[in-house]
Design an enzyme around this catalytic site. Structure first.
Site, PDB file in Angstrom:
ATOM      1  N   LYS A  87     -10.541 115.017 -45.375  1.00 10.02           N
ATOM      2  CA  LYS A  87     -10.242 114.271 -44.147  1.00 10.02           C
ATOM      3  C   LYS A  87      -8.910 114.770 -43.598  1.00 10.02           C
ATOM      4  CE  LYS A  87     -10.768 109.441 -42.720  1.00 10.02           C
ATOM      5  NZ  LYS A  87     -10.625 108.060 -43.194  1.00 10.02           N
TER       6      LYS A  87
HETATM    7  C1  E4P Z   1     -11.736 105.589 -41.010  1.00 10.93           C
HETATM    8  O1  E4P Z   1     -11.999 106.567 -41.632  1.00 10.93           O
HETATM    9  C2  E4P Z   1     -10.600 104.710 -41.251  1.00 10.93           C
HETATM   10  O2  E4P Z   1     -10.370 104.697 -42.642  1.00 10.93           O
HETATM   11  C3  E4P Z   1     -10.857 103.279 -40.864  1.00 10.93           C
HETATM   12  O3  E4P Z   1     -12.167 103.089 -40.352  1.00 10.93           O
HETATM   13  C4  E4P Z   1      -9.784 102.628 -40.084  1.00 10.93           C
HETATM   14  O4  E4P Z   1     -10.142 101.283 -39.854  1.00 10.93           O
HETATM   15  P1  E4P Z   1      -9.078 100.200 -39.396  1.00 10.93           P
HETATM   16  O5  E4P Z   1      -8.689 100.478 -37.984  1.00 10.93           O
HETATM   17  O6  E4P Z   1      -9.810  98.884 -39.523  1.00 10.93           O
HETATM   18  O7  E4P Z   1      -7.903 100.314 -40.331  1.00 10.93           O
END
Ligand code: E4P
Length: 218
Positions: A87
């Site tokens: 990622k």
């Molecule tokens: C995605 O990969 C992120 O980890 C995540 O969906 C972020 O979500 P949030 O905005 O609820 O922290």
């Protein structure tokens, strides 16, 4: 549509696996910190444990923000397990690293996508997934779903193989709208996935069926 769970919590991951509907996992440094995982060895061991629980892609985020650092961390993560998806944040050096990983056959998830242009750039660099953050756009009064629609349309216009991974999905209407718009994947907390089970008429109907059966059968 694939269901990914957005957590580093092993219990939640196991529960989603047992439900039989889980296709993968996404994590981020905040989610790892929430589980108290600190230090490179512990982080790597935790990712390995997640990969052993789930038969599907597991996004593991790099911390570095420079090209060499992203490549170094990403290669180490990718060596951990075949299910690891590196990622990478949507920054200049991140895009360069996605091209590098793509050329080497390493899967990537370009995270922190907040515009169609960012998604297009990541797709051109060869990202396996792009992660538009629906909930965080809604938080600032923008329209997260409009972004999903734009990205799905653009990728479909040109046949990009990059998958739209709707992230920051906070509730059931988000998930259903992503499905209607044709997002390839949603990632969300366990509560959103298990929330799909419930409807008051299901509970009421089941209670009636069981009561009627009991009247005759004792
Ligand atoms: C995605 O990969 C992120 O980890 C995540 O969906 C972020 O979500 P949030 O905005 O609820 O922290």
């Amino acid at each position: 549509m694939k269901f990914f769970i957005d957590t580093a919590n092993l219990k939640d991951i196991q529960e989603a696996v047992e439900l039989g509907v889980l296709d993968g996992v996404t994590t981020n440094p905040s989610l790892m910190a929430k589980e108290g995982i600190k230090g490179t060895d512990a982080v790597m061991a935790h990712y390995k444990q997640i990969c052993e629980l789930v038969d599907g892609d597991v996004s593991a985020e790099v911390i570095a923000t420079d090209y060499e650092g992203i490549v170094r961390e990403g290669e180490a993560l990718a060596e951990l397990h075949p299910n690891i998806v590196v990622k990478v944040p949507m920054i200049r050096d991140g895009v360069k690293a996605i091209r590098y990983f793509s050329d080497k056959g390493i899967k990537t998830n370009c995270t922190l996508i907040f515009s169609a242009g960012q998604a297009l750039l990541a797709a051109k660099a060869g990202a396996t997934y792009v992660s538009p953050f629906v909930g965080r756009l809604d938080d600032i009064g923008a329209d997260g779903m409009l972004l999903i629609q734009q990205i799905v349309d653009i990728f479909s216009n040109y046949g990009y193989p990059t998958q739209v991974l709707a992230a920051s999905v906070r509730h059931i209407p988000h998930l259903i709208q992503c499905a209607e718009l044709g997002a390839d994947v949603v990632t969300c907390p366990l509560s959103v996935i298990t929330g799909l089970l419930s409807h008051p008429l299901t509970d009421k109907g089941l209670a009636t069926f069981l009561a009627d059966h009991a009247k005759v059968n004792g």
